[in-house]
Write an enzyme that holds these catalytic residues in place. Sequence first.
Site, short mmCIF file in Angstrom:
data_model
loop_
_atom_site.label_atom_id
_atom_site.label_comp_id
_atom_site.label_asym_id
_atom_site.label_seq_id
_atom_site.Cartn_x
_atom_site.Cartn_y
_atom_site.Cartn_z
N LYS A 177 7.24 72.13 35.80
CA LYS A 177 5.99 72.08 35.01
C LYS A 177 4.93 72.96 35.67
CE LYS A 177 2.64 69.48 32.49
NZ LYS A 177 2.25 68.26 31.82
N GLU A 218 -2.27 76.54 27.27
CA GLU A 218 -1.32 76.51 26.16
C GLU A 218 -1.58 77.60 25.12
OE1 GLU A 218 0.23 72.55 25.27
OE2 GLU A 218 0.28 73.12 23.16
N ARG A 244 -21.12 65.88 34.64
CA ARG A 244 -20.59 67.22 34.32
C ARG A 244 -19.42 67.62 35.21
NH1 ARG A 244 -26.17 68.05 33.75
NH2 ARG A 244 -26.74 68.08 31.56
N ASN A 254 6.62 71.26 24.88
CA ASN A 254 6.60 70.38 23.70
C ASN A 254 7.96 70.29 23.03
OD1 ASN A 254 3.84 69.89 24.01
ND2 ASN A 254 3.35 71.80 22.99
N HIS A 298 6.34 63.37 17.93
CA HIS A 298 5.01 62.82 17.65
C HIS A 298 4.94 62.23 16.25
CE1 HIS A 298 2.87 65.36 20.93
NE2 HIS A 298 3.13 64.15 21.36
N LYS A 327 -4.16 68.24 31.50
CA LYS A 327 -4.55 67.80 30.16
C LYS A 327 -5.10 66.39 30.28
CE LYS A 327 -1.46 70.34 27.05
NZ LYS A 327 -0.35 70.21 26.09
N HIS A 367 7.11 56.73 23.38
CA HIS A 367 7.01 58.20 23.38
C HIS A 367 8.32 58.89 23.80
CE1 HIS A 367 5.11 62.12 23.80
NE2 HIS A 367 5.62 62.21 25.02
N ARG A 393 3.23 77.57 27.52
CA ARG A 393 3.17 76.11 27.76
C ARG A 393 3.73 75.32 26.58
NH1 ARG A 393 -1.54 72.70 30.96
NH2 ARG A 393 -0.63 70.65 30.62
N GLU A 425 11.60 62.46 28.99
CA GLU A 425 10.83 63.65 29.42
C GLU A 425 11.58 64.42 30.52
OE1 GLU A 425 8.17 64.96 28.13
OE2 GLU A 425 7.30 63.35 26.94
N HIS A 454 8.81 67.45 20.78
CA HIS A 454 7.57 66.72 20.53
C HIS A 454 7.04 66.86 19.11
CE1 HIS A 454 7.70 66.13 24.80
NE2 HIS A 454 6.56 65.49 24.81
P1 NAD Z 1 0.91 53.67 30.14
O1 NAD Z 1 -0.04 54.29 31.04
O2 NAD Z 1 0.36 52.82 29.05
O3 NAD Z 1 1.96 52.82 30.99
C1 NAD Z 1 2.97 52.10 30.31
C2 NAD Z 1 2.98 50.63 30.73
O4 NAD Z 1 3.54 50.53 32.04
C3 NAD Z 1 1.62 49.96 30.81
O5 NAD Z 1 1.73 48.66 30.31
C4 NAD Z 1 1.33 49.90 32.32
O6 NAD Z 1 0.50 48.81 32.65
C5 NAD Z 1 2.70 49.74 32.87
N1 NAD Z 1 2.89 50.25 34.24
C6 NAD Z 1 2.49 51.43 34.73
N2 NAD Z 1 3.00 51.62 35.95
C7 NAD Z 1 3.70 50.51 36.26
C8 NAD Z 1 4.47 50.11 37.38
N3 NAD Z 1 4.67 50.92 38.41
N4 NAD Z 1 5.04 48.89 37.34
C9 NAD Z 1 4.90 48.08 36.25
N5 NAD Z 1 4.23 48.41 35.17
C10 NAD Z 1 3.62 49.62 35.17
O7 NAD Z 1 1.86 54.75 29.40
P2 NAD Z 1 2.68 56.03 29.89
O8 NAD Z 1 3.94 55.99 29.15
O9 NAD Z 1 2.69 56.16 31.37
O10 NAD Z 1 1.78 57.22 29.33
C11 NAD Z 1 1.60 57.43 27.95
C12 NAD Z 1 0.32 58.19 27.76
O11 NAD Z 1 0.43 59.44 28.43
C13 NAD Z 1 0.01 58.51 26.32
O12 NAD Z 1 -1.33 58.19 26.07
C14 NAD Z 1 0.22 60.02 26.21
O13 NAD Z 1 -0.62 60.61 25.26
C15 NAD Z 1 -0.12 60.46 27.60
N6 NAD Z 1 0.50 61.73 28.01
C16 NAD Z 1 -0.31 62.68 28.54
C17 NAD Z 1 0.21 63.88 28.96
C18 NAD Z 1 -0.68 64.89 29.61
O14 NAD Z 1 -0.21 66.01 29.89
N7 NAD Z 1 -1.91 64.56 29.88
C19 NAD Z 1 1.59 64.14 28.84
C20 NAD Z 1 2.41 63.15 28.29
C21 NAD Z 1 1.84 61.94 27.88
N1 GLY Z 2 2.93 67.36 28.20
C1 GLY Z 2 2.84 68.72 27.75
C2 GLY Z 2 1.87 69.53 28.54
O1 GLY Z 2 1.34 69.09 29.52
O2 GLY Z 2 1.61 70.64 28.17
#
Ligand code: NAD
Ligand code: GLY
Length: 360
Positions: A228, A238, A122, A246, A253, A144, A265, A242, A186, A249
């Site tokens: 942010k 949001e 929890r 987006n 998306h 998030k 992305h 917030r 971004e 986005h």
């Molecule tokens: P990811 O975590 O898959 O990383 C991308 C790739 O880079 C992977 O293959 C990883 O192994 C590699 N990698 C990571 N760090 C590295 C490094 N320092 N050196 C070499 N390789 C490295 O993808 P991402 O683009 O970081 O994140 C995308 C995800 O984030 C999506 O699922 C999206 O929905 C989410 N997201 C969440 C929020 C939020 O507010 N929570 C906001 C934007 C995106």
């Molecule tokens: N990535 C958008 C948010 O965190 O609200």
Amino acid sequence: MDYTLTVGLGTRSYPIHIGSGILSRLGVCLQECLQVKRYAIISDERVAGLYGAQVLRSLHAAGLAGEIFTFPAGEASKNLTTIAALASSLAQKGFDRGDAVLALGGGVSGDLAGFLAAMYMRGISFVQVPTTLLAQVDSSVGGKTGVDIPEGKNLIGAFYQPRLVLIDIEVLKTLPRNELLGGMGEVIKYGASLDADFFHYLAAQREQILALDASAMGYVVHHCCALKAKVVEQDEREGGLRRVLNFGHTIGHALEAASDYRLLHGFAVAIGMSAVTDLAVLCGYARAELKQEMTTLLSAYGLPTAVPPELDRKQITGFMQTDKKSVGGRLFFVLPTELGKVLVTDQVDQAALAQVLVSQ
Ligand code: NAD
Ligand code: GLY
């Protein structure tokens, strides 16, 4: 230069430390900020292979215990099956509420680990150590967390804030070039939607930023996190403000989905920003020159600004209509009015929207 800032959320406030080489000082940083003695490190196999040993060494040197739990890299792992497997592993190793989950990796690791931390027993403490540019400037801040289900991306999740975010810009050196450029999508979003001076800084410092100059990149990551944090402090869940995060986005998306997630992305967001700028101009919210300013900077960072011709326009519109960010069937667009300023509206002329997607 190192930076520290705070996300101010009352009793759930937390610090973000940004600097070069923080990973080797991770154990000491954790010890200074938290009472926790044992960490479950959640990381994809690729990042664990690159940085896992260094993180464990740093924890041990500070008298802390850590254990690494991995999953295959990529979005395909961001699901409830991975959460169940990780939760079982933590339980088998006896992790309890006095311990913490530490996300080491990109947004996939952060979203998975954060959701796991929110659910396990929890809720146990959670630390973010983001290693992609996207995660450093966006997903590690703001709480998030969540996973995908077959019906859609991020449809299961929780708002769950970390207790600490530690950002080492040094790790960006091993990031594949496309991932770095996607992260810049971004970064540009923050300037274009919230801060015109920052937009101009990104234009002026392009070479240093892309060369990962520590001073320029430290400033960029710090500035994005600060922007942010200011938004999240005012609207954590949001309800309104917030939504400005987006920018690009809603269309972005839909493009990702229509490309079957082959489009990265940040690349999809770049096209989305360009398209909504067209939309703002067509709807009379912005002057025509804004489009030129936007596409010039995006292109300078190697980002696309036009919808790939092979993507089906009808499918893109369909994905937009089922976007999870629609509320009561109303789809909101974040439209730029000038550099660094946006408005959020659900009053968008459908003919203009169709025109933007076709002319892109
Ligand atoms: P990811 O975590 O898959 O990383 C991308 C790739 O880079 C992977 O293959 C990883 O192994 C590699 N990698 C990571 N760090 C590295 C490094 N320092 N050196 C070499 N390789 C490295 O993808 P991402 O683009 O970081 O994140 C995308 C995800 O984030 C999506 O699922 C999206 O929905 C989410 N997201 C969440 C929020 C939020 O507010 N929570 C906001 C934007 C995106
Ligand atoms: N990535 C958008 C948010 O965190 O609200």
